[in-house]
Design an enzyme around this catalytic site. Sequence first.
Site, PDB file in Angstrom:
ATOM      1  CD  GLU A 179     -28.182  73.573 -17.151  1.00 20.25           C
ATOM      2  OE1 GLU A 179     -29.008  72.689 -17.417  1.00 20.25           O
ATOM      3  OE2 GLU A 179     -28.274  74.329 -16.169  1.00 20.25           O
ATOM      4  CG  HIS A 194     -32.973  76.289 -27.581  1.00 18.84           C
ATOM      5  ND1 HIS A 194     -31.887  75.757 -28.245  1.00 18.84           N
ATOM      6  CD2 HIS A 194     -33.766  75.238 -27.239  1.00 18.84           C
ATOM      7  CE1 HIS A 194     -32.012  74.438 -28.303  1.00 18.84           C
ATOM      8  NE2 HIS A 194     -33.144  74.106 -27.703  1.00 18.84           N
ATOM      9  CB  SER A 197     -36.957  79.453 -24.568  1.00 23.11           C
ATOM     10  OG  SER A 197     -37.909  78.413 -24.509  1.00 23.11           O
ATOM     11  CB  THR A 204     -25.726  80.113 -17.164  1.00 24.33           C
ATOM     12  OG1 THR A 204     -26.490  78.944 -17.541  1.00 24.33           O
ATOM     13  CG2 THR A 204     -26.670  81.197 -16.662  1.00 24.33           C
ATOM     14  CB  ILE A 234     -20.221  74.901 -27.499  1.00 27.06           C
ATOM     15  CG1 ILE A 234     -21.355  74.059 -28.083  1.00 27.06           C
ATOM     16  CG2 ILE A 234     -20.180  74.755 -25.980  1.00 27.06           C
ATOM     17  CD1 ILE A 234     -21.214  72.571 -27.829  1.00 27.06           C
ATOM     18  CG  LEU A 235     -20.419  81.084 -26.665  1.00 26.26           C
ATOM     19  CD1 LEU A 235     -21.483  82.056 -26.222  1.00 26.26           C
ATOM     20  CD2 LEU A 235     -19.375  81.785 -27.533  1.00 26.26           C
ATOM     21  CG  MET A 265     -24.971  77.591 -35.814  1.00 32.31           C
ATOM     22  SD  MET A 265     -26.358  77.196 -34.717  1.00 32.31           S
ATOM     23  CE  MET A 265     -26.261  75.402 -34.734  1.00 32.31           C
ATOM     24  CG  ASN A 268     -29.001  81.224 -27.351  1.00 28.91           C
ATOM     25  OD1 ASN A 268     -28.733  81.559 -28.511  1.00 28.91           O
ATOM     26  ND2 ASN A 268     -29.301  79.975 -27.028  1.00 28.91           N
ATOM     27  CG  ASP A 282     -29.491  75.178 -25.594  1.00 27.10           C
ATOM     28  OD1 ASP A 282     -29.128  76.305 -25.975  1.00 27.10           O
ATOM     29  OD2 ASP A 282     -29.424  74.160 -26.316  1.00 27.10           O
ATOM     30  N   GLY A 329     -29.286  84.835 -40.472  1.00 32.88           N
ATOM     31  CA  GLY A 329     -29.525  86.061 -39.727  1.00 32.88           C
ATOM     32  C   GLY A 329     -30.956  86.542 -39.733  1.00 32.88           C
ATOM     33  CB  SER A 330     -34.264  84.905 -40.034  1.00 32.44           C
ATOM     34  OG  SER A 330     -34.261  83.961 -38.983  1.00 32.44           O
TER      35      SER A 330
END
Length: 221
Positions: free
Chosen positions: A146, A112, A139, A144, A95-96, A93, A110, A148, A15-16
């Site tokens: 897709e 990345h 970034s 969305t 994948i939604l 961590m 998000n 990342d 959680g940084s």
Amino acid sequence: MNRPCTVVVLISGSGSNLQALIDALADGSIPAQIGAVISNRADAYGLTRAQNAGIPTAVLDHKAFEGREAFDAALIEAIDAQQPDLVVLAGFMRILTPGFVRHYAGRLLNIHPSLLPLYKGLHTHQRALEAGDREHGCSVHFVTEELDGGPLVVQAVVPVLPNDQVDSLAARVHVAEHHIYPLAVRWFAEGRLRLGAQGAELDGQPLPPCGHQVRELPAAH
């Protein structure tokens, strides 16, 4: 937005980036508040960070659910109980599912650790070093379906030094993350940032494909 922007933060680990948001919001200069922090791991240190800041927490163990859809449905229920304006992924961590992403379209961010679209997925610092890149970074993007691949909001560019190893490069990228993620949240909370039909917009103007780029970062404290 007359009331503060309510943010829900999703985490899986230390959680940084959550701490960077907590610190950025502490002086009241950003019209936002963290309504809750939710983790899919009970041992995530970010939960302790949230509790130390007086922020409500919840744990949803993904292993207790029959598949991604069931977990994401429970996660949506937990998030929506906070009536959030913005959902922030901070080292979450998982994948939604497409249904989750669509439910929060335009209010899901998000971060990345690469200069997207380079190095989607994992091991980004190692991949940048192996490619001989002179620049690396991080970034913030709208999420969305897709992986990342959503419209970019802001990138921080970090030089790759001749003697860099994975750990040293990762440490400098983390500093950059802790600068640009609160910046993106500030823009959203102030009503300046939105997801339009053609992509991310800042102050009513389309952002370039790489987003707003930051090259001069504040010195680390």
